[in-house]
Design a protein around this motif. Structure first.
Motif, short mmCIF file in Angstrom:
data_model
loop_
_atom_site.label_atom_id
_atom_site.label_comp_id
_atom_site.label_asym_id
_atom_site.label_seq_id
_atom_site.Cartn_x
_atom_site.Cartn_y
_atom_site.Cartn_z
N UNK B 239 0.82 -1.22 0.00
CA UNK B 239 0.00 0.00 0.00
C UNK B 239 0.85 1.27 0.00
N UNK B 240 1.90 1.27 0.81
CA UNK B 240 2.70 2.49 0.97
C UNK B 240 3.57 2.79 -0.25
N UNK B 241 3.84 1.77 -1.04
CA UNK B 241 4.85 1.92 -2.10
C UNK B 241 4.25 1.99 -3.50
N UNK B 242 2.94 1.98 -3.61
CA UNK B 242 2.36 1.92 -4.95
C UNK B 242 2.62 0.58 -5.58
N UNK B 243 2.51 -0.48 -4.77
CA UNK B 243 2.68 -1.86 -5.22
C UNK B 243 4.07 -2.10 -5.83
N UNK B 244 5.08 -1.55 -5.18
CA UNK B 244 6.44 -1.69 -5.69
C UNK B 244 7.25 -2.75 -4.94
N UNK B 245 6.56 -3.60 -4.17
CA UNK B 245 7.28 -4.68 -3.48
C UNK B 245 7.68 -5.73 -4.51
N UNK B 287 12.34 7.52 -9.44
CA UNK B 287 13.39 7.71 -8.45
C UNK B 287 12.93 8.59 -7.30
N UNK B 288 13.34 8.20 -6.09
CA UNK B 288 13.05 9.04 -4.94
C UNK B 288 11.83 8.59 -4.17
N UNK B 289 11.97 8.49 -2.86
CA UNK B 289 10.79 8.27 -2.03
C UNK B 289 10.54 6.84 -1.57
N UNK B 290 11.22 5.88 -2.24
CA UNK B 290 10.94 4.49 -1.91
C UNK B 290 11.50 4.12 -0.54
N UNK B 291 12.71 4.59 -0.26
CA UNK B 291 13.32 4.29 1.05
C UNK B 291 12.47 4.90 2.16
N UNK B 292 11.99 6.13 1.94
CA UNK B 292 11.13 6.77 2.94
C UNK B 292 9.86 5.95 3.17
N UNK B 293 9.28 5.49 2.08
CA UNK B 293 8.04 4.70 2.19
C UNK B 293 8.29 3.44 3.02
N UNK B 294 9.40 2.76 2.72
CA UNK B 294 9.71 1.53 3.45
C UNK B 294 10.00 1.84 4.92
#
Lengths: 465, 465
Positions: B239-245, B287-294
């Motif tokens: 949910x937090x990552x826009x289904x980027x798991x 690019x950007x924001x994925x580490x924050x989301x995790x």
């Protein structure tokens, strides 16, 4: 006991319709192209009842036509003489929703919108979305492998299904109602029934995938010199957004103009007239950053000359207004007189070539014809529709249907494309199968049909030529 | 002309192997469980040569076993007496890469890594990734519907394919090599051949989907009290990552401990011992924001007690070190003596229940057995492996293979699961088909086999019991 008594005993007398008035809505299709007839319409309430109905039909050698919401555009659900229509409308329970598993189990007769709603209630998205969603049923979506506006990101209906329950042509029930993301135990049977238009079995229930519900949406309309620019923007937007492009819809100048003329709410947001506009929508459950990503794609496209102009929706109202431009095209076409339609697909990268080849070919063959090529360019799927010449007689124009089909379909086939991208075959395009499918492919399909439904009981006269 | 002369004339004498030494590598499989024999091994260089080989075999009533990289784990590519092995290794051309279309066309013998490389060269990702990627071939990946570590985000191999070219059991070539995102013209034949383990046809080429290459990756190892916590974190991360798991891999305490003991580079990043650890990886081309989301997902999980501890990789070295924990498990298990393996799947939400039921059942049946349940929890696919009791005799332990299989598979089947999630059936699990598939499902599969390969020429003795 007569066949009708027997069928009524299975579903209950109130659920076996056999007067002309009761059966009428089940015998015609959306566009009025086909009028069928049937011995009766049965409305079973359980999978077991479906199986009993099928067994009774086997015993009496009666053909069966499964029917969902009856919203198909190719006559695939219209019965022929002497058949029993089995309507799935009472198989309408959502059996389970599991937000941990991101799955939903629905019976075939669930209206698509109710499946979407059940997913939304647990914070999830069921991404299948199409014009008829308020009345089409999920079993019909599966049987026709419905497309719609979310295919680019989420796939066709086929890609959304994990498991199926199917009543086979001999009345056996295949229980393949699995919620498994991985299962390599033999041939994949579910993909045989999906898209088979009810000719191999009657889908009675399914397990479908859910996704995280989007929390941010960014929508833009982009003015373009040509369709190739649309593909450049699509690629850039896919890359910049983490593959969050959920819609990419092309509209030609004429599509916008007839919309402005006929459809309330459609207006051109640009100062100058542009030959093409592209609706791009990104959506993601990850909040923040999507609008920026889209904006930077558009800025770059404007600077490089790929795009001529662009507007980014700043509110839900503005977003709805941009969508109205796309949604208004088929509505406006109806007001412009007769339409000859083509639901074609080629490799996405070859859409510009396809439009460039088909347009002069039909214009040469029928002077004055107006090409309205619009739709799902992100899927390579263009509704290459033709509006009648201004002032022409509608019937005279529609009489050219087959001739225009031949020109467009021949070019599309020559390009390795599909003459039915999302609507299916039904009766409407059955003859095209004979022309465009190789003998090898038709033979494979016939062998499968004969293997699963040797008596040809299910939905006779559909798909196979 | 003898059959061998005839075959040699088709592929050229250098490409028909029939001495014991030349054939040896084609007759055994990875784990040494099966030793086959063959009349010869043919290495065709074109689809036309494959078709000619098949026709020659039809004439002489010879069975055919297609073989790719021969890295399968179920004996699916091992020939039986008197068969001709058709190796795809010389069908190794990338025919086309189209970054606008996001597609790639490859011949069946292309090594998976070379397909990945060809995609990367144009800034794209071909997401299929698995341990054998340096030697397995794409045709084998297709024929076994290979899984691997990217399934959660991108699907199984099946979901990555748009089109196929297949030589049928009578030597006809089916040209279904289409690059179409939408095509509803009859039954979906490609899904029949994908996962059929070469029993319905020989895949000679494919069109596969590409995706934007990731530009940001965020990887974490999370310490958990139980497998249910893993699913909570997976859902929150989706949910937090826009289904980027893109990976979600579970490792039990014992998996980490034997890794530390046997595999260089494996170390426990946590101060305290935790019963489970979860590797979560997000990746995106945005690019950007994925580490924050995790990070925010992990912070919330730590605060709520769902997670006991967590580390986020701060460099590629740290990322590799975390992956090493997951990758070290099978390697470490080899060092711990005998392993009895189960490649099972259930609905993702039911993985905790499956582990909770299977673990005491095998421990009661074989005191001292060590359960090492690890793997793709995001797909519901756990490698429920058993290491021998400490100090036990390996052969004595392995002799319990069937008994342990029965216990685990019975529970998994009772839960609506799969006894072969990603490895397939081959010869290894053929007898399990008879036990766990319904008569209805087996009959459907047999009808399909008989319809497409009535002489049973292709890969006899595989899949169907």
């Amino acid at each position: 006991m007569s066949l009708l008594d027997q069928l009524a005993a299975i579903v209950g007398p109130g659920n076996l319709l056999n007067t002309a008035a009761d059966m009428a809505p089940y015998l015609v299709e959306e566009r009025g192209l086909y009028h069928g007839s049937a011995v009766a319409v049965a409305r079973p309430g359980t999978t077991a009842e479906v199986a009993e109905l099928v067994k009774a039909c086997v015993q009496d050698s009666i053909a069966i036509v499964p029917q969902g919401g009856n919203t198909g555009l190719c006559g695939g659900a219209v019965p022929s003489d002497g058949a029993l229509v089995i309507s799935t409308e009472r198989l309408n329970r959502i059996r389970a929703v599991d937000p941990v598993d991101f799955t939903l189990t629905a019976e075939a007769g669930c209206v698509l919108a109710s499946v979407q709603d059940a997913a939304a209630e647990v914070g999830c998205l069921f991404p299948l979305s199409l014009g008829a969603e308020g009345s089409c049923r999920i079993g019909g979506n599966l049987s026709t492998n419905a497309g719609g506006v979310g295919v680019l990101r989420y796939g066709n209906t086929r890609d959304l299904v994990l498991g199926l329950e199917v009543v086979l042509p001999d009345g056996q029930v295949w229980n393949g109602l699995r919620a498994l993301r991985k299962d390599n135990t033999g041939y994949d049977l579910k993909h045989l029934f999906v898209g088979a238009e009810g000719t191999l079995g009657i889908i009675t229930a399914c397990v479908v995938k859910l996704f995280p519900a989007p929390r941010e949406t960014a929508t833009a309309l982009v003015a373009l010199p040509d369709p190739a620019a649309a593909l450049a923007i699509l690629g850039a937007a896919r890359r910049a957004s983490g593959d969050a492009v959920t819609a990419c819809e092309l509209v030609p100048r004429i599509g916008l103009e007839i919309g402005i003329a006929h459809v309330p709410g459609v207006r051109d947001p640009f100062d100058a007239p542009h030959p093409w506009v592209l609706l791009v929508e990104l959506s993601s459950s990850r909040p923040g950053g999507l609008k920026d990503a889209l904006e930077s794609v558009l800025t770059e496209a404007l600077e490089s000359g790929t795009a001529h102009d662009a507007v980014l929706a700043q509110s839900e109202d503005q977003r709805r207004a941009l969508w109205k431009i796309r949604e208004g095209v088929p509505e406006a076409q109806k007001k412009e007189g007769g339409s000859i339609k083509h639901d074609v697909a080629v490799a996405t990268s070859r859409v510009p070539e396809m439009i460039a080849r088909c347009t002069p070919a039909v214009e040469a063959a029928l002077p004055g014809v107006r090409v309205v090529a619009f739709g799902h360019i992100g899927d390579g799927n263009i509704h290459f529709n033709l509006s009648q010449p201004v002032g022409a007689d509608k019937a005279w124009f529609i009489a050219h249907w087959e001739r225009m089909n031949r020109i467009v379909h021949d070019i599309v086939a020559d390009m390795g494309g599909s003459v039915s991208a999302e609507h299916g075959i039904g009766m409407l395009k059955r003859h095209e199968m004979a022309r465009y499918k190789s003998a090898t492919e038709l033979e494979l399909m016939r062998r499968i049909k004969n293997a699963i439904d040797p008596d040809g009981r299910l939905n006779p006269g559909k798909i196979l030529p």
